[in-house]
Design a protein around this motif. Sequence first.
Motif, PDB file in Angstrom:
ATOM      1  N   ILE A 707      45.495 -20.244   2.325  1.00 15.52           N
ATOM      2  CA  ILE A 707      46.675 -19.701   1.795  1.00 15.52           C
ATOM      3  C   ILE A 707      47.495 -20.528   0.866  1.00 15.52           C
ATOM      4  N   LEU A 708      48.016 -21.609   1.626  1.00 11.74           N
ATOM      5  CA  LEU A 708      48.674 -22.498   0.997  1.00 11.74           C
ATOM      6  C   LEU A 708      48.074 -23.986   1.242  1.00 11.74           C
ATOM      7  N   GLU A 709      47.605 -24.811   0.269  1.00 15.84           N
ATOM      8  CA  GLU A 709      47.078 -26.065   0.485  1.00 15.84           C
ATOM      9  C   GLU A 709      47.469 -26.974   1.383  1.00 15.84           C
ATOM     10  N   GLY A 710      46.706 -27.291   2.504  1.00 17.55           N
ATOM     11  CA  GLY A 710      47.159 -28.232   3.370  1.00 17.55           C
ATOM     12  C   GLY A 710      48.088 -27.824   4.476  1.00 17.55           C
ATOM     13  N   ARG A 711      48.418 -26.656   4.163  1.00 14.28           N
ATOM     14  CA  ARG A 711      49.773 -26.001   5.280  1.00 14.28           C
ATOM     15  C   ARG A 711      48.830 -25.040   6.171  1.00 14.28           C
ATOM     16  N   GLN A 712      49.154 -25.245   7.649  1.00 14.79           N
ATOM     17  CA  GLN A 712      48.680 -24.411   8.667  1.00 14.79           C
ATOM     18  C   GLN A 712      49.440 -23.110   8.780  1.00 14.79           C
ATOM     19  N   ALA A 713      50.790 -23.448   8.774  1.00 16.58           N
ATOM     20  CA  ALA A 713      51.756 -22.414   8.754  1.00 16.58           C
ATOM     21  C   ALA A 713      51.267 -20.834   8.145  1.00 16.58           C
ATOM     22  N   PRO A 714      50.986 -20.864   7.017  1.00 17.57           N
ATOM     23  CA  PRO A 714      50.831 -19.531   6.372  1.00 17.57           C
ATOM     24  C   PRO A 714      49.494 -18.856   7.153  1.00 17.57           C
ATOM     25  N   ASN A 715      48.526 -19.603   7.363  1.00 18.46           N
ATOM     26  CA  ASN A 715      47.347 -19.137   8.078  1.00 18.46           C
ATOM     27  C   ASN A 715      47.774 -18.497   9.634  1.00 18.46           C
ATOM     28  N   VAL A 716      48.552 -19.334  10.284  1.00 21.22           N
ATOM     29  CA  VAL A 716      48.846 -18.996  11.510  1.00 21.22           C
ATOM     30  C   VAL A 716      49.695 -17.641  11.590  1.00 21.22           C
ATOM     31  N   ARG A 717      50.462 -17.510  10.484  1.00 22.25           N
ATOM     32  CA  ARG A 717      51.390 -16.222  10.209  1.00 22.25           C
ATOM     33  C   ARG A 717      50.566 -15.161   9.800  1.00 22.25           C
ATOM     34  N   THR A 718      49.644 -15.460   9.051  1.00 20.59           N
ATOM     35  CA  THR A 718      48.660 -14.125   8.705  1.00 20.59           C
ATOM     36  C   THR A 718      48.044 -13.613   9.667  1.00 20.59           C
ATOM     37  N   LEU A 719      47.477 -14.204  10.591  1.00 21.52           N
ATOM     38  CA  LEU A 719      46.908 -13.924  11.760  1.00 21.52           C
ATOM     39  C   LEU A 719      47.528 -13.303  12.831  1.00 21.52           C
ATOM     40  N   ALA A 720      48.838 -13.924  13.138  1.00 19.61           N
ATOM     41  CA  ALA A 720      49.612 -13.488  14.035  1.00 19.61           C
ATOM     42  C   ALA A 720      50.211 -12.103  13.912  1.00 19.61           C
ATOM     43  N   PHE A 721      50.551 -11.847  12.372  1.00 20.77           N
ATOM     44  CA  PHE A 721      51.277 -10.674  12.129  1.00 20.77           C
ATOM     45  C   PHE A 721      50.347  -9.449  11.824  1.00 20.77           C
ATOM     46  N   GLY A 722      48.864 -10.233  11.820  1.00 19.27           N
ATOM     47  CA  GLY A 722      47.964  -8.799  11.541  1.00 19.27           C
ATOM     48  C   GLY A 722      47.952  -8.572  10.237  1.00 19.27           C
ATOM     49  N   LEU A 723      47.841  -9.676   9.175  1.00 20.40           N
ATOM     50  CA  LEU A 723      48.134  -9.268   7.748  1.00 20.40           C
ATOM     51  C   LEU A 723      46.621  -9.242   7.032  1.00 20.40           C
ATOM     52  N   ALA A 724      45.842  -9.941   7.458  1.00 15.52           N
ATOM     53  CA  ALA A 724      44.479 -10.125   6.987  1.00 15.52           C
ATOM     54  C   ALA A 724      43.752  -8.953   7.068  1.00 15.52           C
ATOM     55  N   TYR A 725      43.002  -8.621   6.019  1.00 11.76           N
ATOM     56  CA  TYR A 725      41.909  -7.248   6.423  1.00 11.76           C
ATOM     57  C   TYR A 725      40.961  -7.921   7.065  1.00 11.76           C
ATOM     58  N   GLU A 726      40.173  -7.046   7.822  1.00 10.43           N
ATOM     59  CA  GLU A 726      38.993  -7.190   8.788  1.00 10.43           C
ATOM     60  C   GLU A 726      38.252  -8.468   8.097  1.00 10.43           C
ATOM     61  N   ASP A 727      37.907  -8.200   7.019  1.00 13.44           N
ATOM     62  CA  ASP A 727      36.885  -9.132   6.589  1.00 13.44           C
ATOM     63  C   ASP A 727      37.425 -10.334   6.236  1.00 13.44           C
ATOM     64  N   HIS A 728      38.627 -10.528   6.062  1.00 11.95           N
ATOM     65  CA  HIS A 728      39.240 -11.798   5.903  1.00 11.95           C
ATOM     66  C   HIS A 728      39.853 -12.712   7.134  1.00 11.95           C
ATOM     67  N   LYS A 729      39.659 -11.872   8.071  1.00 13.22           N
ATOM     68  CA  LYS A 729      40.659 -12.575   9.347  1.00 13.22           C
ATOM     69  C   LYS A 729      39.683 -13.926   9.819  1.00 13.22           C
ATOM     70  N   GLN A 730      38.511 -13.887   9.875  1.00 19.57           N
ATOM     71  CA  GLN A 730      37.827 -14.912  10.530  1.00 19.57           C
ATOM     72  C   GLN A 730      38.016 -16.223   9.497  1.00 19.57           C
ATOM     73  N   ALA A 731      37.797 -15.999   8.191  1.00 18.11           N
ATOM     74  CA  ALA A 731      37.922 -17.055   7.373  1.00 18.11           C
ATOM     75  C   ALA A 731      39.221 -17.713   7.399  1.00 18.11           C
ATOM     76  N   VAL A 732      40.261 -17.060   7.599  1.00 20.99           N
ATOM     77  CA  VAL A 732      41.640 -17.383   7.732  1.00 20.99           C
ATOM     78  C   VAL A 732      41.843 -18.177   9.013  1.00 20.99           C
ATOM     79  N   ALA A 733      41.041 -17.808  10.086  1.00 19.24           N
ATOM     80  CA  ALA A 733      41.045 -18.585  11.198  1.00 19.24           C
ATOM     81  C   ALA A 733      40.217 -19.893  11.153  1.00 19.24           C
ATOM     82  N   ASP A 734      39.037 -19.901  10.507  1.00 25.59           N
ATOM     83  CA  ASP A 734      38.361 -20.856  10.292  1.00 25.59           C
ATOM     84  C   ASP A 734      38.997 -21.890   9.452  1.00 25.59           C
TER      85      ASP A 734
END
Length: 937
Positions: A707-734
Amino acid sequence: MLKVVSLRTEYLENPLGLDTKKPRLSWKLHGNGRNIIQIAYQIQASATQSFTSLIWDTGKVETDQSQVVVYEGSELKSIERIYWRVKVWSNHAEESPFSETAFFETGLLQTSDWKAYWIQPEKEVDIDAYKPASYIRKEFTVKKGLVSARVCLTSKGLYSLYLNGVEGTDHLFTPGFTSYYKRLQVQVYDVKHLLHEGSNALGVILGDGWWRGTTGGASLKNNFGYKVALLGQLMLDYEDGSREIIGSDDSFKTSHGPLLKSDMKAGDLYDARINLDGWNEPSYDDSSWEEVTVTEDGYDNLIGSRSVPVKQKERFTPKVMRTPNGETILDFGQNIAGWVDMKVQGDAGTEIVLIHGEALDKHGNFTLQNLSDHGTLEDFQEVRYITSGHGVESYRPRFSIFGFRYVLVKNYPGEITPESFTAVAVYSDLDETGDFTCSNPLITKLVSNSKWSQKGNFMEVPTDCPTRERAGWTGDAQVFCRTASDFMNVYPFFEKWMADVAAEQFADGSVGSTVPTVIGHHSAEEWQRFMEQNNNPMVTMRRPKPGTASILDGSAGWGDAAVIIPWTMYLCYGDKNILERQFDSAKAWVDYMAACAKNTNELYQHTPAYQNYTDGERDADYIWDTKFHWGEWLETDTEFSDLMAVLSKTKGNHPDVSTAYFAYSTRLLADMAGVLGKTEEEAKYRALHEKIKRVYNLYFIHEDGSILEGRQAPNVRTLAFGLAYEDHKQAVADRLAHLVVEQNYHLNTGFLSTPFILQVLADYGHTDIAFRLLEQDTCPSWLYAVSNGATTIWESWKGIKPDGELSGSLNHYSYGAVCDFLFAGVAGIRPVWEKPGYKHFILKPIVGGTLTQASATYESQYGTIASSWEKTNEAVHYRFEVPVNTTATILLPGNQEDLEQVSIEFPDARYEDGRIVCTVGSGEYQFTILTGRVAAQ
């Protein structure tokens, strides 16, 4: 035996001064055995403790409801005590006896009940100077046959009450901190035991407090006004049915005394040579005292006390230390908010100085350097006491409070001994509800540190720190509110404060960064005076006209407290009253975000979102890229001293943060509407959420999950807030997991996403990384601070750097929000919104890392929930406790073969997603996992 216990009214034990005519009643149940559910209750309410005069009898009401049962008896009158008791029936055909008797008492329910007047003790004041405290007294006569005596009291400023020389209450910092112009609390005290037939005396000391004392990081003064004032009435009821009222009026007299300065932040100056002995007792010669001034102020903003009182709590004895530079300091071993009780004996006129601070510098000398980021500290956290010379003297502040572990002592006569000094922690008297321990002592200490930061900052309002700012920062509160509810019963605390959030919400729906605001003034007169002296346009933008948002207000993550905190309180306590009361405020905030998103930001006009349209709407209209935002705030590679440079570089613009919160609060608002039966609004905001989510996935989430190069926070927020579509979730988490590993198992998150990082890693298959992150003890990490002697949570990941340099407050609870993962993740105790308040809950513990044992207890509104596990070479042993009148779903690792073993005792057990799942009722349960085999007990 079935038994009813812990009766509460409005979440309080036997409260006085309620201003609701429909108080909420709650109780807990104790019982032996398993699967006990209440099937009916009977409440009786009476005007007498003997219940010979019933005013309400529900009869047998068939329901399992034992929380938030609304009083439906006869209409309540002012200053009326109601006794109540309850009995219940269970699904085991058992009938309990009536509970022990509880009571509640109303305050003044109508403005017409007031027979007193506002009085001011001061004639003229020096606006810019520290003011001496005002002493006020009144003598009165009590006739024979007194059966009841109540004092109703409030003030502009803080008050201490005395009757016949004795303190009238152990409540501190009254009347509390609220948005005074709209909501000023009134306390009611039962004082009959302090009165006697004949001559009596009432005394009050008034201090500056939040009304006109120093507040906020900018040390604003006169925030609400220039003069302190008192309103009070004493009501005496006699056995012949008569009532006598002694109300504040022009017959009260006033003087100054030994307390020459009492600023909450700056501290005290007390000259014990000024003799007012007996001033609050009968027959004192007050002929030299002056008359007070009666004002025309009214009663429309008065409310009853809505939360628990502030009280003196834990006490600490110091070690006396001599520093390398030759100074004497006291080390109390624990960073607290409070004060020091001091004993001293010396010649008259000796001025002892106590300076309170959190840290020693890298050389071992006392310092305030870490708290000076807003400028040079002058008159900060000091007590100056001038001795009378009459034997052993004692002193402690009453209107000042300090954040400290260390105290620098100057000019103390004689030997400085530990016995002469006691530190006292002072905070809102919230019931402690949760604790967590484990085999890693650093993690157990982290829990203690987090709890102490909550204690140090939950004093009337949820402050950021008890030293430099002492402000109710909305962002800090919303990230910590879930963890706060693990540690303490915070429902009444947040219900009160959220009413102030709504009261101070701006007309456009934006929410202040601090509530009550200390960024700008409430007093129009003081603001006007300030503007006449100010010629800095940036300061003008930061301190606008009262009632107008500052440039620093309305930030994503901070304003979202208007939505997130009410929802969290509903989830954890099951009381939808807070949703009903805060819904309009939450809706106004979401509508504000939606309006801001539709505004154009010239910096982004060239981007695809501004060029692309979907169903006739510009995609950029669902990206919030305008206004100032604090952003993720204090990420690990940002130091407190760097923040202004960071804000200048970003111009406070963080579309990834603000758009994520725009989506999240919109979804929560739709959920709130659903709970409240607001079907049209639910549909409207669910549709809005889907539009924001689509745009967020399109423009923020890349195919590789970054999401934002080198930053963990946007990925955390995206998963915690349920923002990613189902087919994106695991990639965001990985991608998040990769970023953590890339940082050598360190985090680089800040305030907003840190609470969620461990849980989202565990939820998406990276439990091992989550535990390595949790157990990391080098900088930056949670355990780095613990390993370096912290007793509270630091504001910055580098509060004390490896080289010993200091940065920021050392008592700032935000990063301590990780402790919810210990309760909800490691111990697995999780509420569910379908049956909130732990009426039904999940027990889904996670075994991981180097931990061999973990245990959590949580005192829910229904009773004790316990979850523990112990890992050996051969097995993992689980123990659970489920309170009466609740159910829980237990989820344990296992396989299909294990399911057969569990099904012997739990026929409804099933296998889902690699776990054995079964639902249980109240009772104690044990499970042992033996190399893939599960034994249930």
